[in-house]
Write a protein that holds these residues in place. Structure first.
Motif, mmCIF file in Angstrom:
data_model
loop_
_atom_site.group_PDB
_atom_site.id
_atom_site.type_symbol
_atom_site.label_atom_id
_atom_site.label_comp_id
_atom_site.label_asym_id
_atom_site.label_seq_id
_atom_site.Cartn_x
_atom_site.Cartn_y
_atom_site.Cartn_z
ATOM 1 N N GLU A 69 -15.978 7.605 1.976
ATOM 2 C CA GLU A 69 -14.597 7.838 1.589
ATOM 3 C C GLU A 69 -14.553 8.683 0.325
ATOM 4 O O GLU A 69 -15.591 8.979 -0.286
ATOM 5 C CB GLU A 69 -13.868 6.502 1.374
ATOM 6 N N ARG A 83 -6.571 4.102 -1.573
ATOM 7 C CA ARG A 83 -7.621 3.552 -0.714
ATOM 8 C C ARG A 83 -8.878 3.220 -1.499
ATOM 9 O O ARG A 83 -9.682 2.375 -1.076
ATOM 10 C CB ARG A 83 -7.957 4.549 0.404
ATOM 11 N N GLU A 120 -9.039 -6.339 2.290
ATOM 12 C CA GLU A 120 -10.147 -5.407 2.485
ATOM 13 C C GLU A 120 -11.447 -5.958 1.902
ATOM 14 O O GLU A 120 -12.524 -5.801 2.497
ATOM 15 C CB GLU A 120 -9.815 -4.071 1.831
ATOM 16 N N LYS A 153 -9.766 -1.543 -3.282
ATOM 17 C CA LYS A 153 -9.573 -2.432 -2.142
ATOM 18 C C LYS A 153 -8.775 -3.675 -2.533
ATOM 19 O O LYS A 153 -9.031 -4.299 -3.577
ATOM 20 C CB LYS A 153 -10.928 -2.875 -1.575
ATOM 21 N N TYR A 212 -13.776 -2.057 9.330
ATOM 22 C CA TYR A 212 -14.423 -1.782 8.044
ATOM 23 C C TYR A 212 -15.926 -1.614 8.202
ATOM 24 O O TYR A 212 -16.539 -2.209 9.093
ATOM 25 C CB TYR A 212 -14.064 -2.866 7.018
ATOM 26 N N TYR A 223 -4.077 2.377 14.770
ATOM 27 C CA TYR A 223 -5.181 3.327 14.888
ATOM 28 C C TYR A 223 -5.064 4.056 16.215
ATOM 29 O O TYR A 223 -5.151 3.439 17.286
ATOM 30 C CB TYR A 223 -6.535 2.621 14.808
ATOM 31 N N ARG A 273 0.842 -1.205 0.000
ATOM 32 C CA ARG A 273 0.000 0.000 0.000
ATOM 33 C C ARG A 273 0.873 1.249 0.000
ATOM 34 O O ARG A 273 0.613 2.218 -0.732
ATOM 35 C CB ARG A 273 -0.930 -0.005 1.209
ATOM 36 N N TYR A 277 -7.432 7.542 9.689
ATOM 37 C CA TYR A 277 -7.828 6.332 8.970
ATOM 38 C C TYR A 277 -6.807 5.991 7.878
ATOM 39 O O TYR A 277 -6.557 4.804 7.616
ATOM 40 C CB TYR A 277 -9.224 6.500 8.386
ATOM 41 N N SER A 278 -6.237 7.004 7.270
ATOM 42 C CA SER A 278 -5.195 6.755 6.275
ATOM 43 C C SER A 278 -3.926 6.218 6.932
ATOM 44 O O SER A 278 -3.248 5.349 6.381
ATOM 45 C CB SER A 278 -4.881 8.047 5.501
ATOM 46 N N TYR A 308 -3.899 4.446 9.663
ATOM 47 C CA TYR A 308 -4.222 3.052 9.967
ATOM 48 C C TYR A 308 -4.097 2.183 8.719
ATOM 49 O O TYR A 308 -3.555 1.066 8.763
ATOM 50 C CB TYR A 308 -5.645 2.943 10.526
ATOM 51 N N TYR A 309 -4.595 2.673 7.609
ATOM 52 C CA TYR A 309 -4.558 1.926 6.353
ATOM 53 C C TYR A 309 -3.127 1.557 5.964
ATOM 54 O O TYR A 309 -2.882 0.459 5.456
ATOM 55 C CB TYR A 309 -5.198 2.791 5.261
ATOM 56 N N ILE A 346 -12.827 1.792 5.240
ATOM 57 C CA ILE A 346 -12.513 2.072 6.639
ATOM 58 C C ILE A 346 -13.444 3.158 7.168
ATOM 59 O O ILE A 346 -13.815 3.158 8.336
ATOM 60 C CB ILE A 346 -11.040 2.503 6.792
#
Length: 358
Positions: A299, A129, A136, A132, A224, A36, A5, A27-28, A30-31, A295
């Motif tokens: 989005e 993001r 995801e 997926k 999610y 988090y 990613r 959230y980004s 975390y991604y 997430i």
């Protein structure tokens, strides 16, 4: 770090002429990291650099939570954090900044000459993001299955004299029983004419014979989000309300049928919108057709008449046409879809056949 990613983000940064990007959206972060942390007013940021010198800036208060394989820069409440951040930036090149970066953090960087110029860099990660990966996709299937089951249970608690609030108050327990972690958003439950407000706030309205019952609900599982809307009727449904329901259902299904890689989002919106217009309800469909989800329940990206972007495999978004007649009725039917190689996978299986609750 989620290496694949991160590498995808770095590639887009290079395409956009950015060698450094400061990400503040929790959230980004975390991604990309699996960490988090809701840091409140304290600075929490991931610095990505195309030379690989990534840094995670985290307050000492959250140190134990910041368990990931990325170099950490730890600071205390008494430190001048933006002076610390500046030391890791290249003042001779542009800095991509997150759309979520508060002015109280951005302005010190600008005044201190931390970078040559400042550009909104959120698209570098928003685009990644938006598609997926397998992990995801599997999580979205799981949480959507829970939401389907919750819809069935919620429908079954409808009894004479129940209010919107009473129905809404039962939903969280239903989610917990089904294994969900929490709401993905506060439930939207609307009876009768209240359903003509697309974002109605739940109140003490009592269900009456002939009312529509609109349930727009969602939960979270493993970070999610699910989101689905169904509309029922209580005791009876008028001929006009049946016509409206059938129109919305057909618009939903026709739009879904057209989804595949290579099609523009605006063309999918147009399929549903044109069908509703031709039925005479065009001015009663008052919002875009859909939104991206993952997430976060909303989005970056949407299905609207202004979005000329091309649909790609792996994208997940909602299809939710609606017709809203003020003072009378509101009908919306919402499904989540995941784009596949040659079409799309429907993530919601709860029936769309009109149900009259007796």
């Amino acid at each position: 770090m989620k290496i694949k990613r991160v590498n995808n983000v770095l590639e887009i940064m290079k395409e956009r002429g950015l060698s450094q990007l400061l990400i503040n959206d929790i959230y980004s972060i975390y991604y990309l990291t699996g960490v988090y942390i809701d840091s409140g007013e304290r600075f929490f940021s991931l610095l990505l650099k195309t030379n690989g010198e990534h840094k995670l800036f985290v307050n000492r208060l959250f140190l134990l939570q910041a368990n990931c394989l990325v170099d950490k820069v730890i600071y205390s409440d008494t430190d001048s954090i933006m002076n610390i951040v500046s030391k890791y930036l290249d003042s001779n090149t542009p800095l991509g900044v997150d759309k979520e970066l508060p002015a109280k953090f951005l302005l010190p960087l600008i005044h201190g000459g931390a970078a040559k110029e400042y550009k909104i860099g959120s698209l570098c990660i928003d685009q990644v993001r938006g598609i997926k990966d397998k992990e995801e996709q599997d999580k979205m299937r799981i949480v959507s299955k829970i939401n389907d089951s919750a819809m069935e249970r919620l429908k079954n608690i409808i009894i004479p004299g129940i209010s919107e609030k009473e129905a809404a108050n039962k939903l969280l327990d239903i989610y917990y029983e089904l294994g969900a972690d929490e709401y993905s958003f506060e439930p939207l439950i609307a009876f009768g004419e209240n359903a003509a407000e697309p974002h109605h706030s739940v109140d003490n309205t009592i269900l009456k014979d002939g009312d529509c019952i609109l349930f727009d609900i969602g939960c979270k599982k493993n970070m999610y989000c699910a989101d689905m809307t169904r509309t029922f009727f209580y005791k009876q449904v008028s001929e006009e309300h049946q016509k409206i329901y059938d129109c919305v259902k057909q618009a939903n299904e026709k739009a879904i049928h057209q989804i595949k890689p290579g099609i523009r989002f605006k063309d999918i919106d147009q399929v549903a919108r044109t069908y509703i217009e031709d039925a005479g309800y065009g001015d009663k469909f008052t919002h875009r057709l859909g939104h991206f989800i993952g997430i976060e329940v909303h989005e970056y990206g949407d299905v609207s008449e202004s979005n000329s972007d091309i649909i790609q495999e792996g994208m997940i978004f909602s299809i939710e046409p609606g017709i809203y007649i003020q003072g009378d009725v509101g009908v919306r039917i919402e499904d989540l879809v995941m784009v596949t190689k040659d079409g799309c996978e429907l993530l919601n299986y709860y029936s769309k056949v009109l149900e009259v609750i007796i």
